[in-house]
Motif scaffolding. Structure first.
Motif: not given
Length: 413
Positions: A226, A236, A238, A326
């Motif tokens: 992250a 980002t 998740t 990612t």
């Protein structure tokens, strides 16, 4: 007579607009000009990773690194790591461009010296006194999260692609929140054994904390991925930390199954030992050799089956989970490793490495690296070169760069 309202007839009846249907009156701005049409969605492009190196090339680098590391009592290992990382990065292509590594070997050497000192202090601390041991453990708990963050920053800031550096933006507070519970998890059983060696319930209770490792592993990957940065773009991530429980649970089931299979091999070996024992009682020459060979073979097969059933399978599941969740802005990363082909590849690599007394190791590393790249890809929204050229290097103040150069080091081997 001139009509000031062209859309209204002279008799007051409305007149059909002369504008085409695609440009109606409601598309006009206050300026009187029509709004621009919506942009079409960006075309997605898929780019595969390509590795241009070979096992024979890396073998020459590996054997020189090994000889110089032995000759210098390990000092050259830092320079050996830089050569290894540069070889793999410079032979890794993505969309026609290669990666590169710019790390300073002296920083790596510094990190390894620090790691050896801390390891020695931890190993011998309680041999001096319990108070000294607790002081050393407390220092490790305070220092290691900062050191782990420093190592991540060092590795990424010294890796580049298309003349842009990667970076790690994780906070120091995030490092302590991520790594401090893990350090407690691994250090607490040893501390309990040293402080209260006869209190089995304390040692057993501390060891039960290992059941939380899958979730902790998820927190590690979340903190790492992250906070990835490339140029001025941040990644980002998740994936939920609880999604790590499934792969570990399946790996545990495979471990149980492999233990049963290994037990069958041991039972067969023990039966052979019994036969050889009876033959030896009748004066059979060489029975001792066969006894030892049967026992060693059973041990090797047990370890071999256990490793293949847990290690490679878990690596594939975690690798796919982490990288497929990612992404960077307009850039998606996919990883599609397959478990059983990877297990077979690792099985052959391990067998050939043992048969060649370790000389096949560089070829095995190249095969694993190439397999991973062959099953990874990057999907971009638009032309990759335009996206990369639009990136700007994230500016870091001079004091920040100086801190990384002075305090940054790499702990990994």
């Amino acid at each position: 007579m001139h009509n000031d309202h062209p859309e209204t007839a002279v008799n007051g009846e409305p007149r059909a607009s002369s504008l085409p249907p695609s440009i109606s009156s409601h598309t006009f701005h206050d300026t009187g000009h029509p709004a621009p049409p919506p942009l079409p969605p960006a075309r997605k492009e898929k780019h595969a990773f390509v590795f241009t190196g070979s096992g024979s090339e890396y073998f020459r680098i590996w054997i020189v690194n090994l000889c110089l590391t032995i000759a210098t009592l390990g000092i050259y290992s830092a320079w050996a790591k830089v050569r290894r990382l540069q070889y793999f990065d410079r032979n890794t292509q993505l969309a026609g461009a290669t990666f590169n590594f710019h790390g300073d070997p002296k920083a790596i050497l510094k990190g390894r010296i620090v790691a050896l000192v801390l390891l020695a202090a931890y190993h011998y601390a309680f041999g001096f006194s319990k108070i000294f041991g607790i002081v050393v453990i407390s220092f490790l708990l305070l220092a290691l999260p900062w050191m782990m963050r420093s190592a991540l920053r060092f590795r990424l800031r010294n890796t580049s692609y298309r003349a842009l550096r990667f970076n790690f933006g994780g906070s120091l507070g995030g490092a302590y929140a991520t790594y401090l519970p893990i350090l407690v998890l691994f250090l607490l059983p040893g501390v309990a054994a040293a402080v209260a060696p006869m209190q089995a319930r304390w040692i057993g209770g501390a060891s039960l904390l290992y059941l939380a490792w899958p979730v902790m592993h998820g927190f590690i990957k979340r903190y790492q991925h992250a906070n990835l940065q490339f140029g001025a773009s941040s990644a980002t991530y998740t994936a939920s930390v609880f999604r790590f429980i499934g792969p570990y649970f399946l790996a545990f089931l495979l471990a149980v199954l492999s233990t049963i299979v290994a037990g069958i091999f041991i039972a067969i070996a023990m039966g052979g030992i019994g036969i050889f024992g009876r033959l030896k009682s009748h004066g059979l020459a060489g029975a001792d050799i066969w006894l030892a060979a049967s026992f060693m073979l059973s041990i090797v097969i047990t370890a071999y089956v256990f490793y293949l059933a847990t290690g490679p399978y878990l690596q594939v599941r975690i690798y796919n989970l982490v990288w497929s969740h990612t992404r960077f802005p307009q850039v998606e990363i996919t990883s599609e490793l397959r478990a059983w082909p990877y297990i077979r590849l690792q099985a052959v690599n391990l067998l050939l490495t043992l048969l060649t007394l370790g000389l096949y190791r560089p070829f095995a590393v190249v095969r694993i690296y190439r397999y991973r790249l062959d099953h990874m890809s990057v999907v971009t929204e638009g032309d990759f070169e335009q996206l990369a050229s639009g990136e700007q290097q994230l500016e870091v103040g001079a004091s920040g760069d100086g801190a990384v150069d002075f305090l940054g080091f790499d702990l990994s081997w």
